[in-house]
Design a protein around this motif. Sequence first.
Motif, PDB file in Angstrom:
ATOM      1  N   ALA A 101     -18.262   5.525  -9.143  1.00  0.00           N
ATOM      2  CA  ALA A 101     -18.772   4.156  -9.127  1.00  0.00           C
ATOM      3  C   ALA A 101     -18.961   3.623 -10.547  1.00  0.00           C
ATOM      4  CB  ALA A 101     -20.093   4.100  -8.354  1.00  0.00           C
ATOM      5  N   ILE A 102     -19.574   4.422 -11.423  1.00  0.00           N
ATOM      6  CA  ILE A 102     -19.789   3.998 -12.807  1.00  0.00           C
ATOM      7  C   ILE A 102     -18.448   3.806 -13.512  1.00  0.00           C
ATOM      8  CG2 ILE A 102     -20.750   4.658 -15.042  1.00  0.00           C
ATOM      9  CD1 ILE A 102     -22.866   3.895 -13.062  1.00  0.00           C
ATOM     10  N   THR A 103     -17.515   4.728 -13.300  1.00  0.00           N
ATOM     11  CA  THR A 103     -16.209   4.644 -13.957  1.00  0.00           C
ATOM     12  C   THR A 103     -15.453   3.393 -13.526  1.00  0.00           C
ATOM     13  OG1 THR A 103     -16.067   7.059 -14.113  1.00  0.00           O
ATOM     14  CG2 THR A 103     -14.009   5.833 -14.304  1.00  0.00           C
ATOM     15  N   ILE A 104     -15.483   3.091 -12.221  1.00  0.00           N
ATOM     16  CA  ILE A 104     -14.796   1.893 -11.726  1.00  0.00           C
ATOM     17  C   ILE A 104     -15.395   0.640 -12.349  1.00  0.00           C
ATOM     18  CG2 ILE A 104     -14.482   0.472  -9.656  1.00  0.00           C
ATOM     19  CD1 ILE A 104     -14.154   3.064  -8.073  1.00  0.00           C
ATOM     20  N   ARG A 105     -16.703   0.558 -12.381  1.00  0.00           N
ATOM     21  CA  ARG A 105     -17.354  -0.603 -13.000  1.00  0.00           C
ATOM     22  C   ARG A 105     -16.940  -0.753 -14.467  1.00  0.00           C
ATOM     23  NH1 ARG A 105     -22.485  -2.559 -11.539  1.00  0.00           N
ATOM     24  NH2 ARG A 105     -22.925  -2.390  -9.313  1.00  0.00           N
ATOM     25  N   HIS A 106     -16.983   0.361 -15.188  1.00  0.00           N
ATOM     26  CA  HIS A 106     -16.688   0.316 -16.612  1.00  0.00           C
ATOM     27  C   HIS A 106     -15.239  -0.074 -16.883  1.00  0.00           C
ATOM     28  CE1 HIS A 106     -16.759   2.203 -20.795  1.00  0.00           C
ATOM     29  NE2 HIS A 106     -17.699   1.287 -20.806  1.00  0.00           N
ATOM     30  N   LEU A 107     -14.321   0.491 -16.105  1.00  0.00           N
ATOM     31  CA  LEU A 107     -12.906   0.170 -16.290  1.00  0.00           C
ATOM     32  C   LEU A 107     -12.619  -1.293 -15.990  1.00  0.00           C
ATOM     33  CD1 LEU A 107     -11.118   3.324 -14.793  1.00  0.00           C
ATOM     34  CD2 LEU A 107     -11.282   2.669 -17.201  1.00  0.00           C
ATOM     35  N   LEU A 108     -13.231  -1.829 -14.935  1.00  0.00           N
ATOM     36  CA  LEU A 108     -12.982  -3.219 -14.589  1.00  0.00           C
ATOM     37  C   LEU A 108     -13.519  -4.175 -15.650  1.00  0.00           C
ATOM     38  CD1 LEU A 108     -13.690  -3.225 -10.738  1.00  0.00           C
ATOM     39  CD2 LEU A 108     -11.491  -3.523 -11.881  1.00  0.00           C
ATOM     40  N   ILE A 109     -14.643  -3.838 -16.257  1.00  0.00           N
ATOM     41  CA  ILE A 109     -15.181  -4.699 -17.315  1.00  0.00           C
ATOM     42  C   ILE A 109     -14.223  -4.778 -18.498  1.00  0.00           C
ATOM     43  CG2 ILE A 109     -16.998  -4.871 -19.071  1.00  0.00           C
ATOM     44  CD1 ILE A 109     -18.964  -3.790 -17.000  1.00  0.00           C
ATOM     45  N   TRP A 110     -13.643  -3.638 -18.880  1.00  0.00           N
ATOM     46  CA  TRP A 110     -12.899  -3.564 -20.133  1.00  0.00           C
ATOM     47  C   TRP A 110     -11.379  -3.523 -19.982  1.00  0.00           C
ATOM     48  CZ3 TRP A 110     -15.084  -4.427 -24.705  1.00  0.00           C
ATOM     49  CH2 TRP A 110     -16.462  -4.257 -24.825  1.00  0.00           C
ATOM     50  N   ILE A 220     -32.194  -2.522 -17.173  1.00  0.00           N
ATOM     51  CA  ILE A 220     -32.212  -1.749 -15.925  1.00  0.00           C
ATOM     52  C   ILE A 220     -30.782  -1.341 -15.591  1.00  0.00           C
ATOM     53  CG2 ILE A 220     -32.711  -1.814 -13.462  1.00  0.00           C
ATOM     54  CD1 ILE A 220     -34.877  -3.874 -14.067  1.00  0.00           C
ATOM     55  N   GLY A 221     -30.553  -0.042 -15.421  1.00  0.00           N
ATOM     56  CA  GLY A 221     -29.228   0.465 -15.079  1.00  0.00           C
ATOM     57  C   GLY A 221     -28.980   0.406 -13.577  1.00  0.00           C
ATOM     58  N   CYS A 222     -27.713   0.494 -13.198  1.00  0.00           N
ATOM     59  CA  CYS A 222     -27.374   0.387 -11.774  1.00  0.00           C
ATOM     60  C   CYS A 222     -27.700   1.664 -11.012  1.00  0.00           C
ATOM     61  CB  CYS A 222     -25.899   0.033 -11.610  1.00  0.00           C
ATOM     62  SG  CYS A 222     -24.746   1.157 -12.412  1.00  0.00           S
ATOM     63  N   LEU A 223     -28.087   2.759 -11.695  1.00  0.00           N
ATOM     64  CA  LEU A 223     -28.453   3.985 -10.996  1.00  0.00           C
ATOM     65  C   LEU A 223     -29.925   4.001 -10.592  1.00  0.00           C
ATOM     66  CD1 LEU A 223     -26.545   6.840 -12.864  1.00  0.00           C
ATOM     67  CD2 LEU A 223     -25.933   5.624 -10.793  1.00  0.00           C
ATOM     68  N   ARG A 224     -30.724   3.116 -11.186  1.00  0.00           N
ATOM     69  CA  ARG A 224     -32.155   3.127 -10.866  1.00  0.00           C
ATOM     70  C   ARG A 224     -32.391   2.823  -9.390  1.00  0.00           C
ATOM     71  NH1 ARG A 224     -37.003   0.000 -14.173  1.00  0.00           N
ATOM     72  NH2 ARG A 224     -38.695   0.629 -12.800  1.00  0.00           N
ATOM     73  N   ALA A 313     -24.309  -0.043  -0.832  1.00  0.00           N
ATOM     74  CA  ALA A 313     -25.008  -1.306  -1.085  1.00  0.00           C
ATOM     75  C   ALA A 313     -25.650  -1.318  -2.474  1.00  0.00           C
ATOM     76  CB  ALA A 313     -26.072  -1.527  -0.008  1.00  0.00           C
ATOM     77  N   GLY A 314     -26.188  -0.174  -2.890  1.00  0.00           N
ATOM     78  CA  GLY A 314     -26.858  -0.110  -4.190  1.00  0.00           C
ATOM     79  C   GLY A 314     -25.902  -0.092  -5.361  1.00  0.00           C
ATOM     80  N   LEU A 315     -24.803   0.649  -5.244  1.00  0.00           N
ATOM     81  CA  LEU A 315     -23.846   0.749  -6.345  1.00  0.00           C
ATOM     82  C   LEU A 315     -22.947  -0.467  -6.418  1.00  0.00           C
ATOM     83  CD1 LEU A 315     -22.805   4.507  -6.076  1.00  0.00           C
ATOM     84  CD2 LEU A 315     -24.249   3.468  -7.814  1.00  0.00           C
ATOM     85  N   GLY A 316     -22.757  -1.157  -5.293  1.00  0.00           N
ATOM     86  CA  GLY A 316     -21.939  -2.361  -5.310  1.00  0.00           C
ATOM     87  C   GLY A 316     -20.460  -2.122  -5.466  1.00  0.00           C
ATOM     88  N   VAL A 317     -19.996  -0.922  -5.183  1.00  0.00           N
ATOM     89  CA  VAL A 317     -18.581  -0.580  -5.289  1.00  0.00           C
ATOM     90  C   VAL A 317     -18.021  -0.425  -3.877  1.00  0.00           C
ATOM     91  CG1 VAL A 317     -16.918   1.134  -6.122  1.00  0.00           C
ATOM     92  CG2 VAL A 317     -18.900   0.539  -7.514  1.00  0.00           C
TER      93      VAL A 317
END
Length: 431
Positions: A101-110, A220-224, A313-317
Amino acid sequence: MAEYIKRFINWIWKRKVENAEKKIRLEPSPALIARSVSLEDFEPVKYGSIRSQLQESLLIGGKELPKIGTGTGLDAEYPDDYGDYVDYYDAYFYIPFVAQAITIRHLLIWQNGFDTESENEKAKEAADQFMKEINADVILQQGTLHGLITGNCYWLGEKEGDSWRFEVLDSRKVLYRKDGNGFYLIHERKSPEPLPELTPQETRGILHLPFNRIIGLYGIGCLRRVLPTVKALLYMERYMPKIVRKRGDPLLAIKIDAANPDEFKRIKEQIISRKETEDIFHDGTVEIEEVYKSTPRFGVMEVVKHFRDNLVAGLGVPEVALGFGGTTTMATAEYQERLLISELRGYQRQIKRFIEQKLFPLAGIESVKINWRPIKPDDVFELSKRYCNEIEHGIISPEYASQLLGYPPEARKGSLIPANMIPYEKFKGRR
């Protein structure tokens, strides 16, 4: 003689009664007594704060410092969830669906990057040269990865002559000072180092980019929001082998209808001493039933799915991207993707403001803007059609449109335009 026969018959009858009682009471057990239960018998439900309940269940930590160097006891401002930072990083390092989930978010941003824009061509060239010198495409991406995990990105900046050098910092090792004079940088083998916030007047300091800051100094990070769900899933996976073994060898209630105690013990011993997976054959005198029976509504996989739905729902992926969306329809996946893209554009706006307001001023760069390229290929196509229309109406040049779309300079070599189009400068001279 008659009296003797009468006593003999009574003795026979008494033996039959005793044997019948033994058959009924082969292995006596205490009776189960039920009684009515009223609401007054239950302990009142006591609700505390959400934080206290989560802490009591050990789903979140407090403000205690992780064991990093000599940082314990600093006179610093701590994030509310600082005690959970170690869990955030461990979840990213070790939990596949969290890392994905974090990797997908990061790749899409950049993935498509950004362009610099300015009416002052020299300022734009200076900005491009500055970003190249500090290796911005690498240090910015590394820093924002920490930001997605904990909500805070930190860079240690140091001026060497006329150039700058930046280092990405672990979010666990930077804290705001309570006196308001910058930060503490926590080192592994030496005392914490007080550092100011990096400005054009400083030659060494820290840059901070908080994501989704609501109150206070920290983001606030998305893992909280998903940490309790992740821990619940791990707990169930931890005991899943035990549950499977229990389902393979369930608790049984065995009824043996034996004629006498010896027969009962013989049948019981045969059942106990049988080999694993060996079937039981009987003539109807044995009844076997599972004590615990689960219904589909409360099955193990249904409970796991409940927590996975919360996780998505929380990670949004989109759940198909996390590897457990087998029943997801295409329409649902596309809808989830649109929501994710909208959220990531918010991260891009925060990065844009950081570069324009914090990073560029260090090199004396003004009047230069950051424009993110579209995240999705479909957006690129739509944007290309818009630029073509603007070129046709003399609003922008083909060179500028090519640059905004992210094409390299050599892409314009040998390119063609319609014959009815003339340069705008020549068109002005004809009027």
